[in-house]
Design an enzyme around this catalytic site. Sequence first.
Site, PDB file in Angstrom:
ATOM      1  N   THR A   1      38.394  14.436  58.237  1.00 24.44           N
ATOM      2  CA  THR A   1      38.133  15.779  58.859  1.00 24.44           C
ATOM      3  C   THR A   1      38.495  16.845  58.154  1.00 24.44           C
ATOM      4  O   THR A   1      39.502  16.536  57.181  1.00 24.44           O
ATOM      5  CB  THR A   1      39.033  15.636  60.374  1.00 24.44           C
ATOM      6  OG1 THR A   1      39.328  17.358  60.728  1.00 24.44           O
ATOM      7  CG2 THR A   1      40.364  15.189  59.925  1.00 24.44           C
TER       8      THR A   1
ATOM      9  N   GLU B   1      40.550  19.197  59.110  1.00 20.13           N
ATOM     10  CA  GLU B   1      41.896  19.561  59.505  1.00 20.13           C
ATOM     11  C   GLU B   1      42.751  19.038  58.351  1.00 20.13           C
ATOM     12  O   GLU B   1      44.147  19.788  58.148  1.00 20.13           O
ATOM     13  CB  GLU B   1      42.236  18.755  60.790  1.00 20.13           C
ATOM     14  CG  GLU B   1      41.452  19.143  61.845  1.00 20.13           C
ATOM     15  CD  GLU B   1      41.906  19.447  63.240  1.00 20.13           C
ATOM     16  OE1 GLU B   1      43.209  19.090  63.381  1.00 20.13           O
ATOM     17  OE2 GLU B   1      41.285  19.565  64.092  1.00 20.13           O
TER      18      GLU B   1
ATOM     19  N   TYR C   1      48.034  14.701  64.144  1.00 24.11           N
ATOM     20  CA  TYR C   1      46.886  14.121  63.834  1.00 24.11           C
ATOM     21  C   TYR C   1      46.374  14.653  62.482  1.00 24.11           C
ATOM     22  O   TYR C   1      45.811  13.628  61.918  1.00 24.11           O
ATOM     23  CB  TYR C   1      45.823  14.928  64.951  1.00 24.11           C
ATOM     24  CG  TYR C   1      44.272  14.711  64.811  1.00 24.11           C
ATOM     25  CD1 TYR C   1      43.888  13.459  64.679  1.00 24.11           C
ATOM     26  CD2 TYR C   1      43.584  15.609  64.151  1.00 24.11           C
ATOM     27  CE1 TYR C   1      42.491  13.146  64.463  1.00 24.11           C
ATOM     28  CE2 TYR C   1      42.094  15.408  63.798  1.00 24.11           C
ATOM     29  CZ  TYR C   1      41.589  14.236  64.047  1.00 24.11           C
ATOM     30  OH  TYR C   1      40.405  13.827  63.409  1.00 24.11           O
TER      31      TYR C   1
END
Length: 336
Positions: free
Chosen positions: A125, A127, A150
């Site tokens: 991801t 992120e 996460y």
Amino acid sequence: MNILVTGGAGFIGSNFIRYMLERYPDDRMVNLDKLTYAGNLENLKDVAAHPRYQFVHGDICDAAMVQASLKRNEIDIVVHFAAESHVDRSIMGASECVRTNVLGTSVLLEAAKESKLTKFIHVSTDEVYGSLGSEGRFSESTPLHPNSPYAASKASADLLVLAYHHTFGLPVVVTRCSNNYGPYQFPEKFIPLMIVNALNDKPLPVYGDGSNVRDWIHVLDHCAAIDTVLHTGRIGSVYNIGGNSERKNLDVAKRILQSLAKPESLLAFVKDRPGHDRRYAMDSSKIEDELRWRPRMSFEEGLVETISWYQQHADWWQRIVNGEYKDYYKAMYEGR
Ligand code: NAD
Ligand code: DAU
């Protein structure tokens, strides 16, 4: 080829399995999924009896089961989607997230090391790079700076995957994608949550002032990118995958209300997510130049299509929102 998809009963995994079955008549897809709250075999009911599809119910943290699945199915390629994927849940409690995303990935890597894989694709991801200000985009060489439990668990997994390439020569590729939307997305995530609440005339909870920015990509564009990486991605590489569609959350929520002819009075500004990343934007020039992949779906077109999918599949999301989701929703939003 025999392809093992972990987390194939989730949002992106189920779209990917269907996408691959339609395109590659010689490939077999094995779906290994624990069926957590986010895993739903209804997502794949149209292909459940497909002769080249098989479901294996299991946890990626179970080493013996993972090893046996790779061996028994003579797996050539692993596409690793399985994860606890929701930032808010990782903030409520990180242990499941760390268990599946970090430990689960390490179990898979150990099993992969003992098998004869030609590729191990780790689906990660944007992120992992952290948060941007109003300028700039993430490239593959942007330092990792994950901010949520996460994101930190995904960054940890990325590093493990790359270490197994460096140390053991495991044929890995890491993909890092921006925010997906499309059919079969669990309604805890922003776009389906806004659609479902609007359809139910319930308030749309917008975190903070709604000016956080995400780069949206249609799930089938993400599937096409993984397909490209699976066939032509360079071993040992990292590829960013973005949608070139940066939008403010508030603008997305307003567009959803407009499409459904619902009033803006349904917008409800609520307490912000702790540590909320401000802006994500991807530089996908590496995959675009090297592998000739590009996102095809415009955000506006994809959003209209997605809204209409949720309107036509009310039975799918009603079963979810009337189940254990109710408790989650209460804990996350009541009194916020
Ligand atoms: P999802 O939550 O919809 O699905 C996750 C799936 O993994 C579920 O089917 C669940 O049952 C399964 N799973 C969870 N723990 C498991 C375990 N221990 N063993 C086996 N299966 C398990 O997630 P998603 O949105 O489809 O995301 C899939 C992957 O893509 C994740 O790795 C996520 O980090 C990554 N990703 C998602 C996005 C996005 O916008 N959704 C963007 C970039 C990357
Ligand atoms: O960027 C890729 C990531 O996108 C994936 O790795 C994650 O698995 C996926 O969940 C997603 O993470 P986000 O945190 O960006 O997505 P989410 O849908 O939770 O939130 C999108 C934006 O909307 C974010 O700025 C927070 C905001 N939001 C979210 C919810 C659930 C709200 O304003 N209200 C909400 O109720």
